[in-house]
Write an enzyme that holds these catalytic residues in place. Structure first.
Site, short mmCIF file in Angstrom:
data_model
loop_
_atom_site.label_atom_id
_atom_site.label_comp_id
_atom_site.label_asym_id
_atom_site.label_seq_id
_atom_site.Cartn_x
_atom_site.Cartn_y
_atom_site.Cartn_z
N CYS A 338 12.29 12.45 7.02
CA CYS A 338 11.35 12.09 6.92
C CYS A 338 11.02 12.75 5.57
O CYS A 338 10.19 13.10 5.03
CB CYS A 338 9.38 12.11 7.46
SG CYS A 338 10.71 10.93 9.28
N ALA A 340 10.73 12.56 1.93
CA ALA A 340 8.93 11.92 1.08
C ALA A 340 8.07 12.60 0.82
O ALA A 340 7.81 12.89 2.03
CB ALA A 340 9.41 10.97 0.95
N LYS A 344 9.92 20.20 0.75
CA LYS A 344 11.27 21.06 1.50
C LYS A 344 12.64 20.08 0.87
O LYS A 344 13.28 20.96 0.87
CB LYS A 344 9.95 20.61 2.84
CG LYS A 344 9.50 20.79 3.02
CD LYS A 344 9.17 20.41 4.96
CE LYS A 344 8.08 21.51 5.29
NZ LYS A 344 6.96 20.71 4.83
N ASP A 362 14.10 8.36 3.74
CA ASP A 362 12.64 7.72 3.80
C ASP A 362 13.04 6.25 4.20
O ASP A 362 13.24 5.38 3.63
CB ASP A 362 11.60 8.30 2.87
CG ASP A 362 10.38 8.19 3.28
OD1 ASP A 362 10.12 9.25 3.85
OD2 ASP A 362 9.79 7.88 3.42
N ASP A 408 10.25 16.75 9.56
CA ASP A 408 8.71 17.07 9.74
C ASP A 408 8.03 15.60 9.85
O ASP A 408 7.98 14.71 8.98
CB ASP A 408 8.80 17.56 8.07
CG ASP A 408 7.65 17.52 7.40
OD1 ASP A 408 6.91 18.55 8.29
OD2 ASP A 408 7.23 17.24 6.19
N CYS A 461 2.41 19.43 10.17
CA CYS A 461 1.08 19.49 9.19
C CYS A 461 -0.28 19.73 10.33
O CYS A 461 -0.95 19.83 9.40
CB CYS A 461 1.29 19.55 7.75
SG CYS A 461 1.16 18.19 8.02
#
Length: 524
Positions: A338, A340, A344, A362, A408, A461
């Site tokens: 993932c 975009a 990272k 993405d 992510d 996150c």
């Protein structure tokens, strides 16, 4: 420690310190030329001056270089109003668009995608006139006002409603008038803008954009607010009653959804919940990484930032630790599932020493294009290949296997609420259940891309256990061929949990909340 980028630095942009002059009064006022009657004259863009007409509005038949009409829907001869505060007008219109779901809080630099020109187009179509063109510092100020107003929306609305003659007045208030009041309240209560500037400029904006009566109402309410502020008697709710009542009061005072407040008090306790909400309402912190491949050093970056009067902070740990969990090594083949917008991805590519390949996958084609543009700017485009696809479909169709697979995952984002001012209002409790299902699906798909003996890294996150530890626990139960590998040795020990996961907490580490797990696939 290896894996930690020494070229990172945290900094905080303090609005009140960065823009003391801009916040004090309309920055255009000092450049207005007085007319014969002593009032400010209205001038053309690119011209030398003109007599005032129609409440500070003039039709400009020929535009100077500062005004563009190339965007669709713009007049060829827009109405230019130099009497209203241009950054407040833009902020009010942007807040309207955010409320309708047609804009994000972040306002890009005007050099990116003509955002400055776009903003003026929206202002003209919404208000019926345009204002002085936005310069770089104006765009930054609009961003500060818009983000702060959105962040404190629940707190501001409670006070606005309390100062209206009756609740019905607030409930039926026209949207633009409400945005102007929110800006005025935010400037007075949170930015400490001088009273005369906050009142006069917002009153003028309401009168010109709406009607004289609207300006009179803004004047009365803002002056009532000033009196209450001076006497320290703002009509805020008392924290009393049962748990539900206390959570409602705290949700107003700290401007968070009630469900978040109740959840955090239940899981973390009241004191920790308050610290977390205070962090979410503070000035956001950002991390920068030096592009050493172009010959720059950390000292070069620090010197440049200090020259821009940014506040540098060295007291906390650095960012980029999720990439440290991945631990890219020269020769690795890596897929970022993932990817975009690519922060990272670029960091991983920079650590491969020009040896190895990264696939950036993405589902969003536009965001992938931004990623590849950034890769070209960093001279890393020869190491990164973009893949426009849904991970779940790609995993079924490809036979490719990778040394390291980074997922992510899409998440609630509750660890980055200080940066994402509008996110708290766009999340519902029910979203967690949907996100958990999506995270499981993506984990299952990502796992099929890992070579025997390879590494799967899952990160979010979020600070919610349901999206973090519990997802890994259920994944390992479904996939016994994977085992948890401790992140100890890849990141500083203060970020390593008892289970061997990476975890950062805003109140503990003074940085965004995040999670990462490292899983190794068996050879057989």
């Amino acid at each position: 420690m290896e894996g930690v980028a020494p070229a990172f630095s945290l900094f905080r942009l303090r609005a009140s310190a960065r823009f003391p002059v801009l916040l004090a009064a309309d920055p255009g006022a000092a450049r207005r030329r007085p007319g014969a009657d002593g009032r400010s004259a209205v001038r053309k863009h690119g011209g030398t001056g003109a007599a005032p007409r129609r409440s500070g509005i003039t039709r400009v038949p020929k535009l100077g270089p500062a005004v563009s009409t190339k965007r669709a829907g713009r007049r060829k001869d827009p109405l230019i109003n130099l009497e209203v505060s241009h950054h407040r007008a833009v902020a009010a219109v942007r807040l309207l668009r955010i409320e309708k779901g047609k804009a994000f809080v972040d306002l890009l630099n005007e050099k990116a995608n003509d955002s400055g020109d776009n903003e003026m187009g929206y202002v003209e179509r919404t208000l019926g006139f345009s204002t002085r063109y936005l310069e770089d510092r104006d765009i930054r100020l609009v961003t500060v006002i818009v983000a702060g107003t959105v962040r404190w929306k629940r707190y501001l609305d409670y006070l606005i409603m309390s100062l209206c003659s009756e609740e019905k007045v607030f409930r039926e208030m026209e949207p633009l008038l409400l945005q102007i009041l929110r800006i005025g309240f935010f400037e007075i209560l949170k930015l400490d803008v001088p009273a005369y500037a906050a009142v006069d400029e917002n009153v003028r904006l309401a009168k010109v954009a709406l009607r004289p009566g609207a300006g009179n109402m803004v004047n009365a309410i803002l002056r009532k607010l000033l009196l209450l502020k001076e006497t320290n008697s703002l009509p805020l709710p008392k924290i009393e009653g049962d748990d539900r009542a206390q959570a409602r009061a705290l949700s107003i005072i700290y401007s968070h959804p009630v469900w978040m407040v109740r959840r955090w008090i239940r899981f973390h306790g009241k004191d920790e919940a308050l610290r977390l909400m205070n962090w979410n309402n503070s000035d956001p912190r950002f991390s920068l990484r030096v592009n050493t491949s172009k010959g720059y050093t950390r000292a070069d970056l620090v010197k440049r930032l200090e020259g821009l009067q940014l506040v540098l902070s060295h007291e906390g740990p650095i960012s980029g630790l999720v990439v440290s969990v991945v631990d890219p090594q020269p020769g690795d083949t890596i897929i970022d599932c993932c990817a975009a917008p690519g922060g990272k991805t670029l960091f991983m590519a920079s650590r491969l020493s020009r040896q190895g390949k990264i696939r950036a996958l993405d589902v969003n084609k536009g965001r992938l294009r931004i990623l590849m543009d950034a890769a070209k700017q960093h001279s890393l485009d020869d190491m990164i290949t973009d893949i426009h696809a849904d991970l779940r479909l790609y995993a079924k169709e490809t036979a490719a296997k990778y040394d390291k697979v980074l997922l992510d995952a899409p998440c609630s984002g509750l660890g980055v609420l200080s940066k994402r001012a509008d996110l708290r209002w766009n999340r519902q409790f029910e979203d967690l259940e949907e996100l958990m299902c999506l995270q499981d699906e993506l984990l299952d798909s990502a796992s099929t891309l890992v070579k025997p003996g390879g590494i799967l890294i899952y990160s979010t996150c979020s600070i919610e256990p349901e999206e973090n530890e519990k997802r890994i626990t259920t994944f390992v139960q479904r996939h016994p061929e994977f085992a948890i590998q401790s992140v100890c040795g890849y990141v500083p020990t203060e970020f390593v949990t008892d289970e061997g996961f990476y975890s950062s907490n805003p109140t503990k580490h003074s940085m965004d909340g995040a999670f990462a797990a490292r899983l190794v696939r068996s050879i057989h």
